[in-house]
Scaffold this active site. Structure first.
Site, PDB file in Angstrom:
ATOM      1  N   ARG A  90       0.831  -1.141  -0.064  1.00 18.56           N
ATOM      2  CA  ARG A  90      -0.026  -0.077  -0.179  1.00 18.56           C
ATOM      3  C   ARG A  90       0.956   1.328   0.071  1.00 18.56           C
ATOM      4  NH1 ARG A  90      -2.759   1.144   5.557  1.00 18.56           N
ATOM      5  NH2 ARG A  90      -4.363  -0.474   5.171  1.00 18.56           N
ATOM      6  N   TYR A  91       1.946   1.248   0.740  1.00 17.58           N
ATOM      7  CA  TYR A  91       2.795   2.492   0.833  1.00 17.58           C
ATOM      8  C   TYR A  91       3.996   2.060  -0.065  1.00 17.58           C
ATOM      9  CZ  TYR A  91       0.233   2.937   5.068  1.00 17.58           C
ATOM     10  OH  TYR A  91      -0.853   3.355   5.945  1.00 17.58           O
ATOM     11  N   ARG A  94       7.220   0.195   1.776  1.00 17.56           N
ATOM     12  CA  ARG A  94       7.024  -1.068   2.712  1.00 17.56           C
ATOM     13  C   ARG A  94       6.098  -1.942   2.206  1.00 17.56           C
ATOM     14  NH1 ARG A  94       5.309   3.699   4.983  1.00 17.56           N
ATOM     15  NH2 ARG A  94       3.745   3.773   6.617  1.00 17.56           N
ATOM     16  N   CYS A 103      -3.324 -17.953  13.720  1.00 22.71           N
ATOM     17  CA  CYS A 103      -2.761 -17.409  14.719  1.00 22.71           C
ATOM     18  C   CYS A 103      -2.821 -18.275  15.828  1.00 22.71           C
ATOM     19  CB  CYS A 103      -3.353 -15.862  14.931  1.00 22.71           C
ATOM     20  SG  CYS A 103      -3.113 -14.997  13.835  1.00 22.71           S
ATOM     21  N   CYS A 107      -8.193 -13.406  17.607  1.00 22.18           N
ATOM     22  CA  CYS A 107      -8.812 -12.266  18.423  1.00 22.18           C
ATOM     23  C   CYS A 107     -10.205 -11.831  17.785  1.00 22.18           C
ATOM     24  CB  CYS A 107      -7.845 -11.209  18.385  1.00 22.18           C
ATOM     25  SG  CYS A 107      -6.032 -11.593  18.844  1.00 22.18           S
ATOM     26  N   CYS A 110     -10.313  -8.955  15.308  1.00 20.24           N
ATOM     27  CA  CYS A 110      -9.309  -8.801  14.115  1.00 20.24           C
ATOM     28  C   CYS A 110      -9.761  -8.354  13.016  1.00 20.24           C
ATOM     29  CB  CYS A 110      -8.786 -10.282  14.091  1.00 20.24           C
ATOM     30  SG  CYS A 110      -7.424 -10.497  12.591  1.00 20.24           S
ATOM     31  N   ARG A 112      -8.406  -8.672  10.019  1.00 24.43           N
ATOM     32  CA  ARG A 112      -8.635 -10.040   9.023  1.00 24.43           C
ATOM     33  C   ARG A 112      -9.391 -11.358   9.368  1.00 24.43           C
ATOM     34  NH1 ARG A 112      -2.642  -9.081   8.968  1.00 24.43           N
ATOM     35  NH2 ARG A 112      -2.501  -7.223   7.651  1.00 24.43           N
ATOM     36  N   ASP A 268     -10.869  -0.996  13.349  1.00 27.28           N
ATOM     37  CA  ASP A 268     -11.355  -1.057  12.010  1.00 27.28           C
ATOM     38  C   ASP A 268     -12.790  -1.180  11.868  1.00 27.28           C
ATOM     39  OD1 ASP A 268      -8.684  -0.330  10.931  1.00 27.28           O
ATOM     40  OD2 ASP A 268      -7.995  -2.516  11.112  1.00 27.28           O
ATOM     41  N   ASP A 305      -7.246   3.544  10.436  1.00 30.89           N
ATOM     42  CA  ASP A 305      -6.631   3.075   9.319  1.00 30.89           C
ATOM     43  C   ASP A 305      -7.848   3.188   8.411  1.00 30.89           C
ATOM     44  OD1 ASP A 305      -5.180   1.766   7.191  1.00 30.89           O
ATOM     45  OD2 ASP A 305      -4.542   0.195   8.819  1.00 30.89           O
ATOM     46  N   LYS A 312      -3.076   5.004   7.052  1.00 26.10           N
ATOM     47  CA  LYS A 312      -3.383   5.300   8.524  1.00 26.10           C
ATOM     48  C   LYS A 312      -3.171   6.844   8.474  1.00 26.10           C
ATOM     49  CE  LYS A 312      -1.403   1.132  10.154  1.00 26.10           C
ATOM     50  NZ  LYS A 312      -0.900   0.356   8.890  1.00 26.10           N
TER      51      LYS A 312
END
Ligand SMILES: *Cc1c(COP(=O)(O)O)cnc(C)c1O
Ligand code: SF4
Length: 350
Positions: A90-91, A94, A103, A107, A110, A112, A268, A305, A312
Site C-alpha cells: 500500500r505504501y 514497505r 494465529c 482475536c 481482528c 482479518r 477498523d 486506518d 493510517k
C-alpha cells in the site's frame, strides 16, 4: 515436537469444551464459531476469569459478531492492494508479507477475521519474494499474517535469509501476538535466530495490563536481549481497555518490559466487531488524559486506518486553536496559551 507446538496443538477450539468449563450455554458459542473460528491457547485460557472480563472479551465468541452491521469483511481493501498472493503493498517503501493464515489465538476484533483460521494463504513465498526483489522502492518488509512466529524455526530462518539476499530491503519487521498469547514460543533459540537478521524490529500486541505476566515479561526480555527493538500495537476496545487508568497501567507496564508503545489503533470497520469499538471522541479523550501523566515514550500514536486502503492517519486532540502572528495552543490542562509565531517573511530575513 517443541513444547510450544504441543501447547498450540492443545489449544481450545471446541466451543462446547469452553461452555462446560465455564458452565455456559454452548449454542450461541457454536453459532458464532461456525462463522468465525475459536482458538485459545492453554496459557491464555488460564488467564481468563470469566464472562465479560477484558481478556475474555478478546477471545471468546460473542453473538454480537453475527449482527448485520452493514460493514465490510475487508475494509482496508487488502485484496485489491495485493500485487501477488500473500503480499499487501500500500505504501511505496514497505509491504506486508502475509506469512500464515493462522494465529495462536483468534482475536474477536481482528481486521482479518475474514481469513484467519481459514487456511487460504499460500504456503510458499516465491511469488511474494520475487515481487519484493524486483521492486527496488521497497525498503522494509513486515512479516504479518496470521502470526509469522507460528512458522517453525527452519521455515522462519529460510524466509529471513531469502529476504536478506535482497539488497534494497534495509529493515525487517515482525508483527506477532505470540509474546502475549503463546510466550513459550519465544525460546532462546528463536531469539538468537531472529538476532541474526538485524536490523530486525518486532511489534507485538498487548491490549490489557493483565496480559503483562511474568511469562510474557520473560518472552519480551529474551527478544530484547537479542537486540531486537520492541514495539506494541494495541487496539482500543470497548469493555477491554477504554478507560484512562487501564491504558496508563498498560503503557507504563510495557515500558517496564522494554516494549515501546507504538500505535493505539482505533478499531477498523470490520464486519462482526462493532460491539468492541468505541467512538473516536472516546479515543481522543483518552489520549488527552494520558498526555503529561506518562512519559512521552509510553504514549502511542492513536491512529485510524482509513477504509478503502487509504492508509493510517494519526488522530490528535485538537490543540491548535489559532495560527498566525500569535498562535494559541491548548495546554494539556485546557489552558489556552498564546505564543509568538513569526511569519514566513520574518523567518526568511533572519
Ligand atoms: C499498517 C500497514 C503498514 C505499516 O505501517 P507503519 O505505519 O509503518 O507501521 C504497512 N503496510 C500496510 C498495508 C499496512 O496496513
Ligand atoms: S493475532 Fe493479530 S492477526 Fe491474529 S487474530 Fe489476533 S489480531 Fe488477528
Amino acid at each position: 515436537m517443541e513444547p510450544w507446538q504441543h501447547s498450540l496443538r492443545n489449544s481450545l477450539t471446541d466451543p462446547t469444551q469452553l461452555a462446560s468449563r465455564f458452565a455456559l450455554d454452548p449454542a450461541p458459542l457454536l453459532a458464532v464459531a461456525q462463522r468465525y473460528p475459536l482458538r485459545i491457547t492453554p496459557y491464555y485460557l488460564a488467564l481468563l476469569e470469566g464472562p465479560g472480563d477484558p481478556l475474555w472479551r478478546q477471545c471468546v465468541p460473542d453473538p454480537a459478531e453475527l449482527a448485520a452491521d452493514g460493514l465490510f469483511s475487508d475494509p482496508l481493501n487488502e485484496a485489491q492492494l495485493s500485487p501477488v498472493p500473500g503480499l499487501v503493498h500500500r505504501y511505496p517503501d514497505r509491504a506486508l508479507l502475509l506469512t500464515t493464515a493462522t494465529c495462536a489465538l483468534y482475536c474477536r476484533f481482528c481486521t482479518r477475521k475474514r481469513a484467519i483460521g481459514c487456511g487460504d494463504q499460500p504456503a510458499d513465498f516465491t511469488a511474494a519474494l520475487s515481487y519484493i526483489a524486483r521492486t527496488p522502492g521497497l525498503h522494509e518488509v513486515i512479516l504479518s499474517g496470521g502470526d509469522p512466529l507460528l512458522l517453525d524455526d527452519d521455515r522462519l530462518d529460510d524466509l529471513l535469509s531469502r529476504l536478506r539476499t535482497i539488497p534494497h530491503i534495509e529493515t525487517i519487521r515482525i508483527h506477532s501476538r505470540v509474546p502475549v498469547v503463546l510466550p513459550e514460543r519465544i525460546t532462546e533459540k528463536l531469539a538468537a535466530l531472529l538476532g541474526r537478521y538485524h536490523p530486525l524490529y518486532l511489534n507485538t500486541h498487548f491490549n490489557h495490563p493483565r496480559e503483562l505476566t511474568e511469562e510474557a515479561a520473560q518472552a519480551c526480555g529474551r527478544l530484547a536481549a537479542a537486540g531486537i527493538p520492541l514495539g506494541n500495537q494495541s487496539v482500543l476496545l470497548r469493555g477491554v481497555n477504554d478507560d484512562a487508568e487501564t491504558l496508563r497501567s498498560l503503557f507504563r507496564g510495557l515500558l517496564r518490559l522494554r516494549v515501546r508503545p507504538y500505535y493505539l489503533h482505533h478499531g477498523d470497520l470490520v464486519a462482526g466487531t462493532a460491539h468492541l469499538r468505541t467512538t473516536i471522541e472516546t479515543g481522543l479523550k483518552l489520549v488527552a488524559a494520558l498526555r503529561n501523566t506518562l512519559p512521552g515514550m509510553a504514549i502511542p500514536q492513536y491512529v485510524i486506518d482509513l477504509p478503502g486502503g487509504r492508509g493510517k492517519v494519526p488522530l490528535l486532540p485538537d490543540a491548535i486553536k489559532q495560527l498566525g502572528a500569535t498562535a494559541i495552543i491548548r495546554a494539556a490542562n485546557g489552558d489556552r496559551v498564546a505564543i509568538a509565531n513569526p511569519g514566513q517573511d520574518e523567518v526568511a530575513r533572519r
